[in-house]
Enzyme design. Structure first.
Site, mmCIF file in Angstrom:
data_model
loop_
_atom_site.group_PDB
_atom_site.id
_atom_site.type_symbol
_atom_site.label_atom_id
_atom_site.label_comp_id
_atom_site.label_asym_id
_atom_site.label_seq_id
_atom_site.Cartn_x
_atom_site.Cartn_y
_atom_site.Cartn_z
ATOM 1 N N SER A 7 58.644 67.677 25.684
ATOM 2 C CA SER A 7 57.274 68.190 25.680
ATOM 3 C C SER A 7 56.380 67.203 24.943
ATOM 4 O O SER A 7 56.580 66.920 23.761
ATOM 5 C CB SER A 7 57.224 69.551 24.984
ATOM 6 O OG SER A 7 55.891 69.847 24.651
ATOM 7 N N HIS A 32 57.363 67.044 30.224
ATOM 8 C CA HIS A 32 56.718 68.358 30.270
ATOM 9 C C HIS A 32 55.320 68.226 29.665
ATOM 10 O O HIS A 32 55.184 67.820 28.506
ATOM 11 C CB HIS A 32 57.571 69.346 29.465
ATOM 12 C CG HIS A 32 57.065 70.750 29.431
ATOM 13 N ND1 HIS A 32 57.295 71.660 30.446
ATOM 14 C CD2 HIS A 32 56.359 71.419 28.492
ATOM 15 C CE1 HIS A 32 56.762 72.827 30.124
ATOM 16 N NE2 HIS A 32 56.177 72.713 28.936
ATOM 17 N N HIS A 66 52.779 72.491 32.741
ATOM 18 C CA HIS A 66 52.786 73.896 32.289
ATOM 19 C C HIS A 66 51.352 74.300 31.982
ATOM 20 O O HIS A 66 50.791 73.878 30.966
ATOM 21 C CB HIS A 66 53.697 73.978 31.048
ATOM 22 C CG HIS A 66 53.769 75.327 30.416
ATOM 23 N ND1 HIS A 66 54.336 75.525 29.173
ATOM 24 C CD2 HIS A 66 53.361 76.556 30.838
ATOM 25 C CE1 HIS A 66 54.286 76.806 28.867
ATOM 26 N NE2 HIS A 66 53.684 77.456 29.846
ATOM 27 N N MET A 68 48.846 76.651 30.647
ATOM 28 C CA MET A 68 48.565 77.822 29.801
ATOM 29 C C MET A 68 47.062 78.058 29.865
ATOM 30 O O MET A 68 46.309 77.804 28.924
ATOM 31 C CB MET A 68 49.047 77.551 28.367
ATOM 32 C CG MET A 68 50.565 77.623 28.266
ATOM 33 S SD MET A 68 51.183 76.890 26.750
ATOM 34 C CE MET A 68 51.361 75.201 27.288
ATOM 35 N N GLY A 142 51.335 78.145 22.723
ATOM 36 C CA GLY A 142 50.149 77.686 21.999
ATOM 37 C C GLY A 142 50.427 76.522 21.069
ATOM 38 O O GLY A 142 49.583 75.657 20.905
ATOM 39 N N GLY A 145 56.766 73.292 17.628
ATOM 40 C CA GLY A 145 57.381 73.386 16.307
ATOM 41 C C GLY A 145 57.620 74.794 15.789
ATOM 42 O O GLY A 145 57.805 74.990 14.593
ATOM 43 N N GLY A 193 60.404 69.666 22.494
ATOM 44 C CA GLY A 193 59.363 68.844 21.903
ATOM 45 C C GLY A 193 59.826 68.218 20.611
ATOM 46 O O GLY A 193 60.336 67.089 20.573
#
Ligand code: DX5
Ligand code: ZN
Length: 216
Positions: A7, A32, A66, A68, A142, A145, A193
């Site tokens: 990511s 991604h 992706h 969102m 959103g 981590g 990620g």
């Protein structure tokens, strides 16, 4: 074969190109791209210009986009043109979800549908036949981590028990440890990620996950 998709949200933005080269050399299967509108999720991230730039520098690298976005319908064509190979929309977005999935396929791209943690598989059961991939969020979308939510792996089992044969991907807090319950439940693609961009030895992380796959 399990796909491992870094990511880009976790990349060092001042050094993204070399960070990507490093992960592709380590065995990553594609990229991604997290797109956020500050409305569907409380954050902003990348736009289609990033996909265009990626396509130019990494012409043969798979781009998994992706979205969102509250209104993804407005941007599907733009991301297709910019270089996306797969476009995933959210089940919770506004608009005609089935129409969008079919449109993504009409553009000869892979059509994906994503579930936020609070959305059950039942909400999309009638749309599975229109999907090439299902993206199970294992954190609230959103931010990168965050901590992996193990209960979400039940959704993978349920999707497989409903006969879904496409890709099932997990996204959020996935690392070499949390990958285990995902793969055991039937996931065949992992978005990662922090665990890859933040690692000193991403090849070892990727090798460990592929070894795990062989043991299941
Ligand atoms: C969250 C994004 C994820 C996330 C993954 O909204 O969809 O792709 O950035 O990052 P990590 O692996 O750091 O949780
Ligand atoms: Zn994502």
């Amino acid at each position: 074969m399990l796909d491992i998709l870094p990511s880009l949200l976790a990349a060092d933005l001042m050094d993204m190109g070399s960070g990507i080269e490093r992960l592709l050399a380590a065995g990553a299967d594609g990229l991604h791209v997290d797109v956020m509108d500050g409305h569907f999720v409380p954050n902003l991230s990348f736009g289609p210009a990033l996909c265009t730039a990626l396509r130019k520098r990494f012409p043969y690298t798979y781009q998994d986009v992706h979205l969102m976005l509250s209104q993804p319908e407005r941007y599907i064509d733009t991301f297709a043109k910019a270089g996306a190979d797969a476009i995933t929309i959210h089940a919770e977005c506004e608009g005609d979800v089935s129409g969008m999935l079919l449109h993504i396929r009409d553009l000869h791209l892979k059509a994906g549908l994503s579930l936020k943690p609070g959305t059950p598989v039942e909400a999309i059961a009638d749309k599975l036949f229109m999907c090439d991939l299902i993206l199970i969020m294992t954190v609230e979308p959103g931010f990168g981590g965050q901590k992996f939510m193990p209960d979400m792996t039940q959704k993978i089992r349920l999707l497989r028990s409903l006969g879904f044969q496409g890709k099932i991907m997990t996204d959020g807090g996935v690392n070499a440890e949390t990958a285990v319950p995902c793969v055991e439940a039937g996931a065949d693609a992992l978005v990662m990620g922090t665990a890859l961009f933040g690692s000193d030895d991403p090849a070892a992380v990727i090798d460990r996950i592929h070894a795990l796959e062989k043991n299941i």
